[in-house]
Scaffold this motif. Sequence first.
Motif, short mmCIF file in Angstrom:
data_model
loop_
_atom_site.label_atom_id
_atom_site.label_comp_id
_atom_site.label_asym_id
_atom_site.label_seq_id
_atom_site.Cartn_x
_atom_site.Cartn_y
_atom_site.Cartn_z
N LYS A 117 0.85 -1.26 0.03
CA LYS A 117 0.08 0.03 -0.03
C LYS A 117 0.80 1.19 -0.03
O LYS A 117 1.79 1.07 0.64
N PRO A 118 0.46 2.29 -0.56
CA PRO A 118 1.10 3.59 -0.37
C PRO A 118 0.85 4.28 0.61
O PRO A 118 -0.10 3.65 1.63
N THR A 119 1.74 5.11 1.40
CA THR A 119 1.59 5.89 2.64
C THR A 119 0.84 7.18 2.38
O THR A 119 1.23 8.13 1.60
N ALA A 120 -0.30 7.43 3.04
CA ALA A 120 -0.88 8.72 2.82
C ALA A 120 -0.58 9.72 3.87
O ALA A 120 -0.60 9.27 4.94
N ASN A 121 -0.16 11.03 3.53
CA ASN A 121 -0.08 11.88 4.57
C ASN A 121 0.08 13.24 4.02
O ASN A 121 -0.07 13.47 2.72
N PHE A 122 -0.31 14.51 4.79
CA PHE A 122 -0.52 15.69 4.19
C PHE A 122 0.36 16.71 5.57
O PHE A 122 0.24 16.18 6.64
N VAL A 123 0.47 17.74 5.18
CA VAL A 123 0.69 18.84 6.16
C VAL A 123 -0.12 20.18 5.86
O VAL A 123 -0.38 20.24 4.66
N ASN A 124 -0.58 21.00 6.58
CA ASN A 124 -1.03 22.25 6.52
C ASN A 124 -0.43 23.40 6.95
O ASN A 124 0.23 23.10 8.52
N ASP A 125 -0.31 24.39 6.58
CA ASP A 125 0.68 25.33 7.27
C ASP A 125 0.34 25.93 8.34
O ASP A 125 0.90 26.74 9.06
N LEU A 126 -1.10 26.28 8.65
CA LEU A 126 -1.75 26.77 9.76
C LEU A 126 -2.62 25.75 10.38
O LEU A 126 -3.44 25.09 9.87
N GLY A 127 -2.44 25.72 11.84
CA GLY A 127 -3.51 24.74 12.62
C GLY A 127 -4.44 25.33 13.21
O GLY A 127 -5.43 24.95 13.54
N PHE A 128 -4.26 26.85 13.62
CA PHE A 128 -5.38 27.26 14.10
C PHE A 128 -5.13 28.71 14.02
O PHE A 128 -4.22 29.35 13.41
N GLY A 129 -6.06 29.73 14.08
CA GLY A 129 -6.27 31.25 13.99
C GLY A 129 -7.70 31.43 13.85
O GLY A 129 -8.58 31.09 14.10
N CYS A 130 -7.52 33.04 13.48
CA CYS A 130 -8.95 33.72 13.63
C CYS A 130 -9.61 33.57 12.22
O CYS A 130 -9.16 33.53 11.09
#
Length: 673
Positions: A117-130
């Motif tokens: 199986k492939p490995t699924a992953n991602f990142v997001n630049d902001l985790g919280f904010g207004c």
Amino acid sequence: MGWLSKKPSNLIKKLLLTSFVWIALISHCITQVTADFSASVTRSCVSTQVVFTNLSTSTAGNVVDLEWDLAGIYANKQSPSIIFANPGGYDICLIASDEFGNSDTLCREDYVIIWEKPTANFVNDLGFGCSPLDVVFTNTSTSNNGQIVEAIWDIGGSTNLTILENVDSVLQSTYIAPGLYSASLFITDDKGCSATIVKSKAVEVLQNPVFDSSFEVISGCELPWEVEFSNNNPDSGTTYEWDFGNGETFIGANPPLIVYDTINSFDLIVAVNKNGCTDTIRELDIISPGSPLNFSVSPLGACIDTELTFSETIPISADSIFWDFGDGSISTDVRPLHTYSVSGCYEVTMIRYSGECIDTVTKPCLKINPSPILSAHVDNQYACSIPIELGLTASASESGIFSWDITGVGDNKVLFGDTTSILINQIGSYNISLDYITDNGCTASFDDFPIVIEPFEATLPTESTEGCSPLKVLLQDDISSNLDVVSWDWTVYSGKKGLTGEMMTFNEENPSFMISDTGRYDVQLIVENQIGCKDTILIEEYIKSGVPPNVDFTATPLEDCILTPKNFTAVTSDFADAWVWGTDGTDTLSIKKNPSIILSSAKTWDISLTAYHNGCSNTTIKEDYLNILEPGVNYKIEYNCDDPYTVMLNNGTTGADSSFWEIELGRHDRDTF
């Protein structure tokens, strides 16, 4: 034949037995088992269940024993299955044996290939904010099998669910509502293997601070003004920075009294911060110490019957306001609505009460304009043929915009301008309305211009005029039209038009005249309506004038059973052209000259015959003329709603010694009793 009747010798018997043994031995020696198998899938991803199917055969009999080697897993079923949990190539072997002990072995190296199986992953630049929060997501998934060919994102916010074939592209979503958002990514590589990752708290959107304020002028008739500002929803976790526009500032939830000692207009600016989320509220010209009192009226330049709105223009609310509109009407509403019914110049006064302060503002002339004078005309409003062009023309006492709305057959259309036109290509009824608005907003309209495009058709009543000579005739048309008929040209021909006989002409709507001679007359009508449409109708033999014919008749047999036809013979004048047979002059039995009739009941019958000549009639009645002998058949069917499959047959026959029933129960089923 004689040889076949003899018994075989012992030598022949021995030869036959020996041959049978040799045949059995040869058949056993050439028997062959062929091992074979298939799989539901031979190329797939980990955790795939593969089902194997035995395809082995034997030339001697049935394959009865199977020995599978499924990459180290042994089985003896006809169709075993196995789940491959690890990637790699797997050898598959099968030993097949028949009922005689013959066997064959088939091994296939790397018959099943399993990819990881492939490995699924991602990142997001902001985790919280207004709020609003813009977050960028980047796919960091990998596959040892090759390329990732599809990525399905479910990240909520403005993007929500998205499918990307360009898996390397970044994805942005904007989040407005405060709260926690989960994000998931489902990927597929070029071998068809897939994987999913879900992050339950990928994004947190913080609540922006909420601010609401009000103020009250404590003393405001003359300078200086003392103004009390109030925070209507203070929050202990929020900081407030106030700027009152007069050089004074304050940090905190509720400021002290603020003093304004100069004539000007001042802005209120409040910066609010909570958990790093900020908002700035600006109220422009909110405080106006010493500002001149005034009020506004909208719309300006209005006409009579236009609803006007009156509003004070000072941001500080008054305790009460009194309005005098100058036409005898008053109001105590803060923002009253008022309508003037007569044009002219009106003096409007506003008296404002705030604490001990009383201020008065008067506008000497609020001009109310008269309604515009509007006129309009439609050319070819009525027509009898297509295509027809309608010309639309309008004028008004003031400059403005003309809007024509055409409804009816087909799509509705809107045209603009004081002069325009439209081509009508369909018969039917239409309506045109005109709306007009002046440059200063006054309106006028015409709601209804009926447009009728219909064929103009000359018609006469379907029933012709006929009777005995001398015959009085009244001619009438049967025209249905939205337009008035203005001329009638009648012509009555004694005989076929243009061939024989004399003619009479009339130019009135309903001519009346006498016809003294017998005969049949053609009638022609030419009509014209008020817009010049003409049509002609000619009906042959529309008027019939005759004399009463002599009438007598005979019938045979005069006495017989019901089912025996009765043959009637009319003995009338040769010029008779129509006959009506009846029982008493009213009930009709036949309209043939010499009919054959079966009378329906056993009794003595009166018979009548009426003969006609061009609508002029004569009747002869013979009482007790025919005697119909019994039996007279009659019956009644009664239905039972509680038992709908059962009916009651009531025999009403008269004069019968016996009855015979025949009932058709179906297409090919009958019952008799």
